[in-house]
Design a protein around this motif. Structure first.
Motif, PDB file in Angstrom:
ATOM      1  N   MET A   1       0.837  -1.198   0.000  1.00 29.05           N
ATOM      2  CA  MET A   1       0.000   0.000   0.000  1.00 29.05           C
ATOM      3  C   MET A   1       0.874   1.251   0.000  1.00 29.05           C
ATOM      4  SD  MET A   1      -3.380  -0.691   0.142  1.00 29.05           S
ATOM      5  CE  MET A   1      -4.033   0.768   0.940  1.00 29.05           C
ATOM      6  N   ALA A   2       1.931   1.228   0.826  1.00 28.44           N
ATOM      7  CA  ALA A   2       2.809   2.396   0.927  1.00 28.44           C
ATOM      8  C   ALA A   2       3.524   2.676  -0.387  1.00 28.44           C
ATOM      9  CB  ALA A   2       3.821   2.174   2.049  1.00 28.44           C
ATOM     10  N   VAL A   3       3.983   1.608  -1.070  1.00 27.32           N
ATOM     11  CA  VAL A   3       4.676   1.784  -2.350  1.00 27.32           C
ATOM     12  C   VAL A   3       3.778   2.505  -3.346  1.00 27.32           C
ATOM     13  CG1 VAL A   3       5.549   0.570  -4.381  1.00 27.32           C
ATOM     14  CG2 VAL A   3       6.273  -0.147  -2.099  1.00 27.32           C
ATOM     15  N   PHE A   4       2.547   2.017  -3.500  1.00 28.10           N
ATOM     16  CA  PHE A   4       1.656   2.611  -4.496  1.00 28.10           C
ATOM     17  C   PHE A   4       1.227   4.022  -4.108  1.00 28.10           C
ATOM     18  CE2 PHE A   4       1.086  -1.927  -5.614  1.00 28.10           C
ATOM     19  CZ  PHE A   4       1.402  -1.829  -6.960  1.00 28.10           C
ATOM     20  N   LYS A   5       0.991   4.257  -2.834  1.00 22.44           N
ATOM     21  CA  LYS A   5       0.616   5.608  -2.410  1.00 22.44           C
ATOM     22  C   LYS A   5       1.761   6.585  -2.660  1.00 22.44           C
ATOM     23  CE  LYS A   5      -2.912   4.549   1.072  1.00 22.44           C
ATOM     24  NZ  LYS A   5      -3.264   4.579   2.516  1.00 22.44           N
TER      25      LYS A   5
END
Length: 216
Positions: free
Chosen positions: A175-179
């Protein structure tokens, strides 16, 4: 215990914990769907010795060293040959002959998603990103983020205008990567733990439709 506490208190931990509690209570998995427009941008600068490669055909796959092709096949979901034959592209970061990270891009109008099991109807210009994987020896070096950034440029060259992806709601690192790359998570899909589709919310806002997979 300390690792669990760090997870809970870290960025996104509370949200992920809430989804994990929902899974325990309901028996349902939750996947969050996101999209991102693909504006023109320069290719990312890669660490020394790393290289980006897009595989668009069986010929591209055949040119790889045997060990590299075997490594890609281990984490590509369906066999690479099947993916390429149905029009998907496989994107990889390489360090010599070793795979650093890899992902698949599938275009519509309908693409098959394995987890959860659904037929995803895309809008024109969409590319669906799946099977993002960083090999263990290269983790915590920003490899996934670099690969996605390089892949976006490859998608634009294919004439695509939007990246679409999904992440299990409890997967905080992904989730953090895509955000961090500007993706907006604005829809959810619910499935049984077997992967069978139960329902969705907000997919219309993304111009997508999630339908049960054939035979699912």
């Amino acid at each position: 215990m300390n690792q669990r506490l760090s997870f809970l208190l870290g960025p996104g931990g509370l949200t992920a914990s809430a989804f994990f509690a929902f899974k325990l209570l309901s028996g349902l998995e939750v996947f969050r769907f996101a999209s991102k427009a693909l504006p023109a941008a320069a290719a990312p600068e890669l660490p020394e010795g790393w290289a980006y490669q897009r595989l668009s055909s069986l010929a591209d796959l055949a040119r790889l060293p045997a060990g590299t092709a075997t490594q890609i096949a281990a984490q590509s979901g369906p066999e690479p040959e099947r993916l390429l034959q149905r029009g998907c592209s496989i994107h990889v970061l390489l360090c010599g002959e070793a795979v650093v990270a890899q992902l698949n891009i599938e275009t519509g109008p309908v693409c098959a998603v394995d987890d959860p099991k659904l037929a995803l109807h895309l809008s024109a210009g969409d590319g669906f990103l799946g099977f993002l994987y960083t090999w263990p020896e290269f983790r915590r070096r920003g490899a996934a983020q670099l690969l996605i950034a390089a892949t976006e440029q490859g998608m634009r060259e294919q004439g695509l205008s939007r990246l679409v992806t999904h992440v299990r709601a409890t997967n905080v690192p992904s989730m953090a990567v895509f955000k961090n790359l500007g993706c907006r998570f604005s829809a959810v899909v619910f499935s049984k733990t077997s992967g069978a589709l139960v329902g969705s919310l907000g997919m219309g806002r993304l111009g997508l439709r999630a339908l049960p997979a054939a035979g699912g």
